[in-house]
Design a protein around this motif. Sequence first.
Motif, short mmCIF file in Angstrom:
data_model
loop_
_atom_site.label_atom_id
_atom_site.label_comp_id
_atom_site.label_asym_id
_atom_site.label_seq_id
_atom_site.Cartn_x
_atom_site.Cartn_y
_atom_site.Cartn_z
N LYS A 88 53.33 -9.82 -17.98
CA LYS A 88 52.44 -10.25 -19.04
C LYS A 88 52.04 -11.79 -18.61
O LYS A 88 50.96 -12.16 -19.17
CB LYS A 88 53.18 -10.65 -20.18
N GLU A 115 45.67 -20.37 -15.36
CA GLU A 115 45.63 -20.35 -17.10
C GLU A 115 46.07 -21.93 -17.51
O GLU A 115 45.72 -22.44 -18.59
CB GLU A 115 46.30 -19.30 -17.60
N ASN A 145 44.97 -24.72 -20.12
CA ASN A 145 46.04 -25.62 -20.84
C ASN A 145 46.56 -26.63 -19.46
O ASN A 145 47.07 -26.20 -18.73
CB ASN A 145 46.96 -24.71 -21.16
N PHE A 148 53.67 -19.94 -24.44
CA PHE A 148 52.41 -18.78 -24.36
C PHE A 148 52.99 -17.38 -24.87
O PHE A 148 52.11 -16.75 -25.51
CB PHE A 148 52.33 -18.83 -23.03
N MET A 149 54.08 -17.10 -24.12
CA MET A 149 54.56 -15.72 -24.76
C MET A 149 54.70 -15.58 -26.20
O MET A 149 54.69 -14.36 -26.68
CB MET A 149 55.80 -15.42 -24.06
N ASN A 150 54.72 -16.53 -27.03
CA ASN A 150 55.05 -16.41 -28.33
C ASN A 150 54.02 -16.92 -29.23
O ASN A 150 53.92 -17.26 -30.66
CB ASN A 150 56.20 -17.32 -28.88
N ASP A 151 52.72 -17.27 -28.41
CA ASP A 151 51.49 -17.55 -29.22
C ASP A 151 51.53 -18.72 -30.06
O ASP A 151 50.94 -18.94 -31.05
CB ASP A 151 50.97 -16.31 -30.27
N LEU A 152 52.36 -19.85 -29.54
CA LEU A 152 52.26 -21.03 -30.15
C LEU A 152 51.15 -21.74 -29.95
O LEU A 152 50.42 -21.59 -28.60
CB LEU A 152 53.58 -21.82 -29.75
N ASP A 153 50.53 -22.77 -30.75
CA ASP A 153 49.36 -23.49 -30.28
C ASP A 153 49.87 -24.49 -29.46
O ASP A 153 51.03 -24.77 -29.11
CB ASP A 153 48.73 -23.93 -31.64
N THR A 186 53.44 -26.04 -28.67
CA THR A 186 54.05 -25.47 -27.25
C THR A 186 54.55 -27.15 -26.70
O THR A 186 55.55 -26.95 -25.94
CB THR A 186 53.06 -24.94 -26.30
#
Length: 268
Positions: free
Chosen positions: A93, A139, A176, A222-227, A231
Motif C-alpha cells: 500500500k 508522496e 507531504n 498515512f495508513m490510517n487516514d490521519l490529517d 500525523t
Amino acid sequence: RNIAENLSRLNVNTKLISAIGNDLYGNTILSECKNLNIDVNDCLVSDEYSTSIYVSILNNSKDMQLAISHMDIIEKLDESFIHSKHKSIDDSKAIVIDTNLSNEAIDFITRTYSHLPIFVDTVSTAKCLKIKDILDRFEGIKLNKYEAETLSGIKIENLDDVKKSCEFFINKGIKNVFITLGGDGVYCANTDKAVHIPGVKINIVNATGAGDAFMSGIMYGFMNDLDLEETAKFSVGASILALSHKNTINPNLSVDLINQTIKELIQC
C-alpha cells in the motif's frame, strides 16, 4: 529496519526488504524481526558481505555527535535484485525508502513504482543529495533542518525560513513535507495547510532512534487516514517515546501510549 520495527509495534503490516550477511548480526536481525511479525522473507542474505554495522557517539546532551557506518552490503540491493521482488513490492500500500540505497536503486524504485505512494527518509546531508533531482517522485519526505537546507538551498534561521523550505518541496511536487527542528519541534506542510508543533522539554535518554520513530508515525498517519496535524502530533509522540528510552527503539511503543503522550505533553 528500525522504522519497520516501530511500524510493527504500531500494528502496521510491515515487510522489510534489505541485505544482511550470513553472520551473527544478520541472523539476529532475522530472528528478532520474525518475533516482531515483520516479514523478512524477501531479504537478501549474503555469504560474501557482512551485515552493516553502525556506531554512533553521543555528546553531553545525549544527542548524536558523530556516526560511522559500514554499509557496503547495501550495494547488493541493485536493480536486478529489486526487480526480482516485484510482486511483493507491487502488492504494498506504500513504500518507505531511505537514502542509504544507491542512486541506481532509488531511481529504479521511484520509476517502477510511481503508481504507489513512496515516502523517503533523507538520512544525512551527504546522502540526501541522491534525491535532489527526483523530488517530484515522493508522496512524503522527512528531513531535519540541515538536510532541508541542503536540498532547498534555503538557510533556516527562523520559522519563516522553514515555511519557505516546505513551500520549495511542495512546489517540487512532494505532497507531504515534515521538517524536524530538534528542540524547536517540527514544521510540516501539504498543499492545504502548514502546522508547527513546538518542541517539548523532556529528559532525553538516547536520541539515536527518534528520527526512525518519527518516520513510523508519518507512515501510521498515512495508513490510517490521519490529517496533517494529527500525523505530525502522532509522529512527535512516537519520537518522544524513543527519546525517553535507553534502547534505539522503545519496547513499550504502542498506539495507546503515543496517544497518551500526545494528551499529556503536546499542546497545539
